[in-house]
Scaffold this active site. Structure first.
Site, mmCIF file in Angstrom:
data_model
loop_
_atom_site.group_PDB
_atom_site.id
_atom_site.type_symbol
_atom_site.label_atom_id
_atom_site.label_comp_id
_atom_site.label_asym_id
_atom_site.label_seq_id
_atom_site.Cartn_x
_atom_site.Cartn_y
_atom_site.Cartn_z
ATOM 1 C CG ASP A 94 -46.431 40.881 -2.108
ATOM 2 O OD1 ASP A 94 -46.590 39.942 -1.309
ATOM 3 O OD2 ASP A 94 -47.384 41.449 -2.679
ATOM 4 C CG ASP A 171 -51.899 38.859 2.220
ATOM 5 O OD1 ASP A 171 -53.077 38.523 2.011
ATOM 6 O OD2 ASP A 171 -50.929 38.378 1.605
ATOM 7 C CD GLU A 204 -61.513 40.548 2.120
ATOM 8 O OE1 GLU A 204 -61.498 40.707 0.878
ATOM 9 O OE2 GLU A 204 -62.425 39.971 2.737
ATOM 10 C CG ASP A 226 -52.896 34.756 -4.202
ATOM 11 O OD1 ASP A 226 -53.662 35.559 -3.651
ATOM 12 O OD2 ASP A 226 -51.791 34.422 -3.720
HETATM 13 C C1 GLA Z 1 -51.117 36.246 -0.471
HETATM 14 C C2 GLA Z 1 -51.504 37.397 -1.398
HETATM 15 C C3 GLA Z 1 -50.499 37.469 -2.536
HETATM 16 C C4 GLA Z 1 -49.106 37.664 -1.979
HETATM 17 C C5 GLA Z 1 -48.766 36.546 -1.004
HETATM 18 C C6 GLA Z 1 -47.455 36.813 -0.285
HETATM 19 O O1 GLA Z 1 -51.275 35.020 -1.106
HETATM 20 O O2 GLA Z 1 -52.813 37.239 -1.891
HETATM 21 O O3 GLA Z 1 -50.828 38.509 -3.429
HETATM 22 O O4 GLA Z 1 -49.025 38.918 -1.340
HETATM 23 O O5 GLA Z 1 -49.781 36.392 -0.014
HETATM 24 O O6 GLA Z 1 -47.168 35.836 0.669
#
Ligand code: GLA
Length: 412
Positions: A94, A171, A204, A226
């Protein structure tokens, strides 16, 4: 499972390579098949996610603390623990792997944390029979302030293809003023031009109603903010993701975010609820815990092949709530390809709860049906519901914040 470099049946991979070679290779003549010779630069790729993607992503457990040792050890663990055999094949880094762009615009991986470079790391991951994934953002910066892909769709897609990337999570930080369908479609087209099948994970957070436009653009799209490693977050996400079942199907899936199982913030029963609901909603199953140090309890959830089979069922239908009780109970049903039904009884209350279902509520014909408990791994025998008497209902007892998950086959 079939192990190929693209994680697809050989026929599809072979056809794709043949198409790419025919379209791009030297010595193209007018005698070649018209479809191949005239393939546009952005021709549709193969179906990349006929079933919901499964794998591991670094974010939930490791946030920015990622390096190549962690990725190599995780790759080893995915094989040794049986995760790969159970279907978890994408290993995704990530945010925070990237630090800068070169004078040529190319993204640069952190030279200290990824000293061997991304190509070598992808090669290692592939050597284990796994597939390799990375993360970017459509804004100028990622959520953690690293360089994003704004203005660099083609450069980045070509770089990923060169490195051997199979999955890219994209993202939406620093992107709110952009047009989401347009930008994600542009990124998809850049991936197609790069000539390598790469799963596009749209992230998104459900802000721009992705269920209305993301099918055909990406293979999965986040529907919510999240996830957190706590019961309240789980309940909110289940509710939100359940509203878009009609958008999901082979090739494109609602994504209620990655798994928190094994990260310590919920009870064993709550984590079983997490996994059962993700499975009945045909959600992507991206583990988010430390795979190098799993307890027996965590393994018993993530490696429950009977629950995974519900998630990965080829019919590809996202299950729905079929009975909504007014007192903290729900019954969910997902029809499966062999004519059986997966059923999850959920208890949102703080005490044990009894719940029942009638065959008529889950699309089964009146009569006998075989029932199997997918967490106890036990047959519950044949249950007959002719639809005549109340006490013919199938009734179960569910622990607080827990589930009972069964699979029911009509007939003797
Ligand atoms: C966002 C995404 C997460 C993760 C973070 C990384 O919040 O929704 O799943 O990828 O960024 O900074």
């Amino acid at each position: 499972m079939t192990k190929t470099i693209f994680g697809k049946p050989p026929t599809i991979a072979v056809l794709l390579v043949a198409t790419v070679l025919a379209a791009c290779g030297p010595g193209k003549t007018a005698k070649e098949p018209a479809a191949a010779a005239q393939a546009p630069a952005a021709a549709p790729g193969p179906v990349l996610a006929a079933v919901p993607p499964m794998g591991f992503n670094t974010w939930n457990k490791f946030s920015c603390e990622v390096d190549e040792a962690l990725i190599r050890q995780t790759a080893d663990a995915m094989v040794e623990t049986g995760m790969l055999d159970a279907g978890y094949k994408y290993l995704v880094i990530d945010d925070c792997w990237q630090v800068d762009r070169g004078a040529d615009g190319r993204i640069i991986a952190d030279p200290k944390r990824f000293a061997g470079g991304m190509k070598a790391l992808a090669d290692y991951v592939h050597s284990k029979g796994l597939l390799f994934g990375l993360y970017t953002d459509l804004g100028a910066k990622t959520c953690q302030g690293r360089p994003g892909s704004l203005g660099f769709h083609d450069v980045d897609a070509a770089t990923y293809a060169e490195w051997g990337v199979d999955y890219i999570k994209v993202d939406w930080c620093y992107a709110d003023d952009l047009n989401a369908p347009k930008e994600y479609t542009s990124f998809r087209d850049a991936l197609r031009r790069a000539g390598r099948p790469i799963v596009l994970s749209i992230c998104e957070w459900g802000r721009n109603d992705p269920w209305t436009w993301a099918p055909g653009v990406g293979q999965l799209w986040r529907t919510t903010a999240d996830i957190g490693d706590n019961w309240e977050s789980l309940v909110w996400i289940i509710g939100a993701n359940s509203r878009h079942a009609e958008a999901a199907g082979p090739g494109g899936w609602n994504d209620p975010d990655m798994l928190e199982i094994g990260n310590g913030g919920m009870t064993f029963d709550e984590y079983k609820t997490h996994f059962s609901l993700w499975a009945i909603m045909a959600a992507p199953l991206m583990a988010g815990n430390d795979l190098r140090a799993m307890t027996a309890e965590t393994k018993s959830i993530l490696l429950n092949k009977e629950v995974i089979a519900v998630d990965q069922d080829p019919l590809g239908v996202q299950g729905r709530v079929v009975v909504e009780r007014g007192y903290g109970g729900q019954v969910w049903m997902k029809p499966l390809a062999d004519g059986s039904k997966a059923v999850v009884f959920v208890n949102y209350t703080n005490a044990e709860l009894a719940q029942y279902v009638r065959w008529s509520q889950i699309g089964l014909p009146a009569g006998p049906a075989k029932v199997r408990d997918l967490w106890a791994h036990q047959d519950m025998g044949t249950h007959t519901d002719t639809g005549v008497k109340y006490d013919e209902r199938l009734e179960v007892k569910i622990p607080a914040h827990g589930v009972v998950m069964v699979r029911i086959w009509p007939g003797q």
